[in-house]
Design a protein around this motif. Structure first.
Motif, PDB file in Angstrom:
ATOM      1  N   UNK A  63     -10.078 -31.188  45.496  1.00  0.00           N
ATOM      2  CA  UNK A  63     -10.790 -29.870  46.077  1.00  0.00           C
ATOM      3  C   UNK A  63     -11.141 -29.256  44.775  1.00  0.00           C
ATOM      4  N   UNK A  64     -12.701 -29.010  44.699  1.00  0.00           N
ATOM      5  CA  UNK A  64     -13.127 -28.161  43.693  1.00  0.00           C
ATOM      6  C   UNK A  64     -13.314 -26.904  44.289  1.00  0.00           C
ATOM      7  N   UNK A  65     -13.022 -25.943  43.346  1.00  0.00           N
ATOM      8  CA  UNK A  65     -13.002 -24.584  43.659  1.00  0.00           C
ATOM      9  C   UNK A  65     -13.818 -23.800  42.716  1.00  0.00           C
ATOM     10  N   UNK A 111      -4.654 -22.568  42.312  1.00  0.00           N
ATOM     11  CA  UNK A 111      -4.962 -23.647  41.868  1.00  0.00           C
ATOM     12  C   UNK A 111      -4.122 -24.590  40.909  1.00  0.00           C
ATOM     13  N   UNK A 112      -4.329 -25.697  40.896  1.00  0.00           N
ATOM     14  CA  UNK A 112      -3.498 -26.774  40.236  1.00  0.00           C
ATOM     15  C   UNK A 112      -4.167 -27.148  38.787  1.00  0.00           C
ATOM     16  N   UNK A 113      -5.456 -26.874  38.571  1.00  0.00           N
ATOM     17  CA  UNK A 113      -6.030 -27.218  37.304  1.00  0.00           C
ATOM     18  C   UNK A 113      -7.391 -26.570  37.223  1.00  0.00           C
ATOM     19  N   UNK A 116      -6.291 -29.044  43.744  1.00  0.00           N
ATOM     20  CA  UNK A 116      -7.359 -28.193  43.716  1.00  0.00           C
ATOM     21  C   UNK A 116      -7.452 -27.879  42.315  1.00  0.00           C
ATOM     22  N   UNK A 117      -9.042 -27.885  41.930  1.00  0.00           N
ATOM     23  CA  UNK A 117      -9.259 -27.796  40.532  1.00  0.00           C
ATOM     24  C   UNK A 117     -10.452 -26.476  40.321  1.00  0.00           C
TER      25      UNK A 117
END
Length: 358
Positions: free
Chosen positions: A182-184, A200-202, A154-155
């Motif tokens: 997965x773009x947030x 989120x991871x990044x 998730x980014x």
């Protein structure tokens, strides 16, 4: 599609709305005095209210705000500064008729100049060329060492911003399909909150939020590296064509104050950093470090062939916008790629030339 490498720098920020009330007054008078932006010229007249949105970005716009230079140059104008989180906010506010001058990144500006938005504004100023001040950072506990490792993660990034544009470019360069992550859609303050919670991871975002994430994260790439790969990004000053036509002297004064701020960053970085630090509630040393992640151009430099050029000799800037539009079309972010002539018409070259050539 890639942007032309000759442009080699930054394009900026994002989406959502904030409405400011504005009632435009009578048309401005013009002044033919060509003295410098240090306060020597007679004050230009402008509409009584002038709402100015500003983002939390360490550039000259914050210096102009902190020092009160525009208020001094336009003493008859009630100037209201309001914080906007992204360039998408500016686009929305311009469409709503709430603001006439604002700062937005090259990606939202390119969208604004393209269908379906077709916003009736023009690029009047390059606030900065984006470098390491905008980066893709991953959590240290994610165990990821390169962009390719983001598959399945998730980014967070502000959608329709330069950060979003650069993130998509970074994924493309690394061979990672957009569908593989997965773009947030998050504004900078929300990115920090989501990062802290571990949601989120990044994230691809700009300073000062970026600097907070780097305390527990690692940078995988940045906008300087992506510019070198053909994806430059910028923070741009836009003005509605209606305002530019009605208040040319006020616009010229705004441009000269921005130029004054750029020169202060170069001549007295300590004073410039102190002003920026006060606006961002950080230390002067932190502000100085953040400004080094951006490239600042004087008005004369912006009139060079690499950027706006002059009315008689257009520069390369519109070509870079065209490259960005081509990329955005591949991402279905715009309906159609505008012509080069349309993009050139979206640059306030004559206003900029008039402000600095007399």
């Amino acid at each position: 599609m890639r942007l032309g490498k000759a442009m080699g720098h930054r394009w900026l920020a994002a989406t959502a709305a904030a409405a400011l009330a504005v009632t435009l007054g009578a048309a401005a008078c013009s002044s033919d005095d060509d003295s410098s932006s240090d306060g020597a010229r007679p004050p230009a007249r402008a509409p009584p209210p002038l709402p100015l949105p500003h983002p939390a970005i360490p550039n000259g716009d914050l210096i102009v705000k902190h020092e009160g230079w525009l208020e001094a140059a336009l003493p008859g104008t009630k100037i209201t500064w309001t914080k906007f989180d992204s360039g998408g906010d500016v686009n929305t506010a311009v469409i709503a008729g709430s603001v006439d001058i604002g700062l937005a990144g090259s990606s939202p500006v390119t969208r604004g100049l393209s269908a379906p938005l077709n916003i009736p504004y023009q690029v009047a100023w390059i606030h900065d060329v984006i470098g390491p001040a905008e980066s893709l950072v991953v959590r240290n506990d994610a165990g990821i060492t390169d962009v390719a490792g983001l598959a399945g993660k998730k980014i967070g990034t502000p959608f329709a911003s330069t950060a979003h544009y650069s993130l998509l470019a970074a994924l493309e360069e690394a061979g990672v399909a957009q569908s593989a992550v997965t773009l947030v859609d998050l504004e900078p303050p929300d990115i920090l909150a989501a990062w802290t919670r571990g949601d989120i991871d990044a994230a691809y975002v700009w300073s000062p939020t970026l600097d907070e994430l780097k305390k527990t994260g690692t940078v995988l790439t940045d906008s300087a590296k992506l510019a070198a790969a053909g994806y430059p990004t910028f923070d741009l000053g836009v003005v509605t064509k209606k305002f530019a036509e009605a208040y040319p002297d006020a616009l010229a004064e705004w441009l000269r104050q921005q130029d004054k701020a750029v020169k202060l960053i170069d001549s007295d970085p300590a004073k410039a950093s102190a002003a920026i630090a006060a606006e961002l509630n950080i230390t002067p040393d932190e502000a100085l470090a953040q400004t080094k992640g951006l490239v600042f151009l004087t008005g004369d430099e912006q009139l060079g062939a690499e950027y706006f050029g002059t009315p008689a000799a257009p520069g390369k800037f519109a070509d870079g916008l065209l490259g960005a539009a081509e990329f955005l079309k591949t991402q279905a972010a715009i309906d159609a790629v505008p012509t080069l002539d349309t993009l050139r018409a979206g640059l306030g070259v004559e206003d900029l030339d008039s402000a600095f050539s007399g």
